[in-house]
Scaffold this active site. Structure first.
Site, PDB file in Angstrom:
ATOM      1  N   SER A 108      39.009  35.433 -36.029  1.00  0.00           N
ATOM      2  CA  SER A 108      38.531  36.529 -35.181  1.00  0.00           C
ATOM      3  C   SER A 108      38.829  37.849 -35.878  1.00  0.00           C
ATOM      4  O   SER A 108      39.416  38.754 -35.309  1.00  0.00           O
ATOM      5  CB  SER A 108      39.200  36.479 -33.807  1.00  0.00           C
ATOM      6  OG  SER A 108      40.567  36.817 -33.903  1.00  0.00           O
TER       7      SER A 108
ATOM      8  N   ASP B 108      47.385  38.128 -26.205  1.00  0.00           N
ATOM      9  CA  ASP B 108      46.427  38.724 -27.131  1.00  0.00           C
ATOM     10  C   ASP B 108      45.024  38.339 -26.676  1.00  0.00           C
ATOM     11  O   ASP B 108      44.487  37.316 -27.100  1.00  0.00           O
ATOM     12  CB  ASP B 108      46.664  38.249 -28.575  1.00  0.00           C
ATOM     13  CG  ASP B 108      45.607  38.826 -29.524  1.00  0.00           C
ATOM     14  OD1 ASP B 108      44.811  39.688 -29.074  1.00  0.00           O
ATOM     15  OD2 ASP B 108      45.570  38.414 -30.702  1.00  0.00           O
TER      16      ASP B 108
ATOM     17  N   GLU C 170      48.540  42.739 -26.656  1.00  0.00           N
ATOM     18  CA  GLU C 170      47.862  43.061 -27.923  1.00  0.00           C
ATOM     19  C   GLU C 170      46.347  43.095 -27.707  1.00  0.00           C
ATOM     20  O   GLU C 170      45.801  42.254 -26.981  1.00  0.00           O
ATOM     21  CB  GLU C 170      48.226  41.949 -28.926  1.00  0.00           C
ATOM     22  CG  GLU C 170      47.537  42.047 -30.265  1.00  0.00           C
ATOM     23  CD  GLU C 170      47.812  40.801 -31.128  1.00  0.00           C
ATOM     24  OE1 GLU C 170      48.852  40.152 -30.945  1.00  0.00           O
ATOM     25  OE2 GLU C 170      46.956  40.476 -31.968  1.00  0.00           O
TER      26      GLU C 170
HETATM   27  C1  2PG Z   1      44.939  37.561 -33.934  1.00  0.00           C
HETATM   28  C2  2PG Z   1      44.900  36.479 -34.966  1.00  0.00           C
HETATM   29  C3  2PG Z   1      46.107  35.635 -35.109  1.00  0.00           C
HETATM   30  P1  2PG Z   1      42.738  35.825 -36.252  1.00  0.00           P
HETATM   31  O1  2PG Z   1      43.927  37.964 -33.379  1.00  0.00           O
HETATM   32  O2  2PG Z   1      45.995  38.137 -33.706  1.00  0.00           O
HETATM   33  O3  2PG Z   1      46.581  35.013 -33.986  1.00  0.00           O
HETATM   34  O4  2PG Z   1      43.742  35.760 -34.979  1.00  0.00           O
HETATM   35  O5  2PG Z   1      43.520  35.502 -37.452  1.00  0.00           O
HETATM   36  O6  2PG Z   1      41.674  34.826 -35.935  1.00  0.00           O
HETATM   37  O7  2PG Z   1      42.201  37.226 -36.300  1.00  0.00           O
HETATM   38 MG    MG Z   2      45.101  39.705 -32.420  1.00  0.00          MG
END
Ligand code: 2PG
Ligand code: MG
Length: 430
Positions: free
Chosen positions: A41, A246, A289
């Site tokens: 993401s 988050d 977050e």
């Molecule tokens: C986030 C991260 C990790 P990603 O959004 O904080 O948990 O996800 O690495 O998919 O961005």
């Molecule tokens: Mg995040």
């Protein structure tokens, strides 16, 4: 300390997609190896991950980035002093010449940056966390070890048919020992597993090692179940163990609204703030977050004004470990804490600069794993120890995740009484 060679290879990441590993060899014969994760993401303002396109690995091959290390970057940095990290990173930034490392790829650049740091630390026989303090002359004397922050229910882009929001986490803060905080977090994770099973829900895990059941009726349900799991594991919610969130709100932002499929709702930014405020009042929430979209700059300050006195409001996709975006967030009072991911910005130097800017403004840092493609590299843990982060965000299962907790426990043993643990004082910047 002179660099003799830098060689990259394509390896596999936890998401069954390729990533890049780099080995740096010094004239002395000492080597350092590091690998680079990437996110499922990822924020739109992150540094550029160079992928091959075409048929191989559905376009996600990394041979171009490998070639850039072996044929372009190596030529510029062979012969440089590996202990001059800032110089090496600046050389690569200049060689790339773009704002977001688009030409050479942030994956290529970060691989080299970390491999060089590893080689230099190995040459000096210094642990990586101490090496980071030394090379950047960080004005931090004490060691405050981070608390774990474990994703235990995941949805959004990290799982199929689970919640709209991406991560529900437990943040164990009750003990003055890292090992005990890790243990209590894992015990809650296992209690949650039993509860989900009793409810007939799936205990298969998602990208980050968290449970990802379909059939959770609302996005609020995980909060209730996690509270129950904390109690059943024998801990006090809020006191021993908090809940972190988050939502990764950029991922649910469609045409100016936040889309919550579970509840069949489309919320405005104002309504989203109300939604989270209600939860903060009802549940033992410790941190929040990315509650809003990565460019919803008008509304972040409103949210932080309302909730920021109670809990740290953490920017992730908003700030992408980029000192410039962090400065903007500081100026607008948009957040009061920051998530840090090395590959969002693409060099060790810029990452440490971002941590130190946060620290200057008394913002807690949280160093994080990536959802989609993690590797066995544990540099993120050493970074957290180097800059006295409040938490490390890592999943509670899967080898590439627990290896990071194992590294943290190893550091706790190594530092012994020289280190304290963030525990309940995670907001205090020491
Ligand atoms: C986030 C991260 C990790 P990603 O959004 O904080 O948990 O996800 O690495 O998919 O961005
Ligand atoms: Mg995040």
């Amino acid at each position: 300390m002179k660099i003799k060679s830098v060689k990259a290879r394509e390896i596999l990441s936890s998401g069954s997609t390729p990533t890049i590993e780099v080995t740096c060899k010094l004239n002395s014969g000492i080597k350092g190896t590091a690998s680079v994760p990437y996110g499922a993401s990822a924020g739109i303002h992150e540094a550029f991950v160079l992928m091959d396109g075409g048929k191989r690995y559905n376009g996600k091959g990394m041979l171009k980035a490998v070639g850039n290390v072996n044929n372009i970057i190596s030529k510029k940095i062979i012969g440089l002093d590996a202990s001059k990290q800032r110089k090496i990173d600046e050389t690569m930034i200049e060689l790339d010449g773009t704002e977001n490392k688009k030409r050479l790829g942030a994956n290529a650049i970060l691989g080299v940056s970390l491999a060089v740091a590893r080689a230099a630390a190995n040459q000096k026989n210094t642990p990586m966390y101490q090496h980071i303090r030394n090379i950047f002359a960080l004005p931090i004397k004490k060691f405050i070890l981070p608390n774990p922050m474990m994703v235990i229910i995941e949805g959004g882009k990290h799982a199929d048919q689970s919640t709209d929001l991406q991560e529900y986490l437990v943040s164990p803060i009750g003990s003055k020992s890292v090992k005990e905080n890790i243990r209590s977090g894992i015990e809650v994770y296992l209690a949650l597993k039993r509860i989900l099973k009793e409810k007939g829900l799936s205990v298969n895990v998602g990208n980050e090692g968290a449970f990802a059941p379909s059939g959770l009726p609302t996005n609020e349900t995980p909060l209730k179940i996690i509270k129950e799991a904390i109690r059943k594991a024998g801990y006090k919610a809020g006191k021993d163990i908090g809940i972190s969130l988050d939502p990764a709100a950029s991922e649910i932002y469609i045409k100016g609204k936040y889309k919550l499929n579970k509840e069949n709702k489309k919320l405005s930014s104002e309504q989203m703030i109300d939604y989270f405020e209600d939860w903060v009042n009802k549940y033992p929430i410790t941190t929040l977050e990315d509650p809003l979209h990565e460019d919803d700059w008008d509304n972040w300050p409103k949210l932080t004004e309302r909730l920021g006195k109670k809990i740290p409001i953490i920017g992730d996709d908003l700030t992408v470990t980029n000192p410039k975006r962090l400065q903007k967030a500081i100026d607008l009072k948009a957040i009061n804490a920051i998530l840090i991911k090395l590959n969002q910005i693409g060099t060790l130097t810029e990452t440490v600069d971002c941590c130190m800017l946060a620290r200057k403004h008394k913002f807690m840092t949280v160093i994080s794993h990536r959802g989609g493609g993690e590797t066995n590299d544990t540099t993120m843990i050493d970074l957290a120890v180097a800059v006295n982060s409040g938490f490390v965000k890592v999943g509670p299962s899967r080898g590439e995740r627990v290896g990071k907790y194992n590294r943290l426990m190893e550091i706790e043993d190594e530092l012994g009484t020289k280190a304290k643990v963030a525990g309940k004082d995670f907001k205090k910047i020491v």
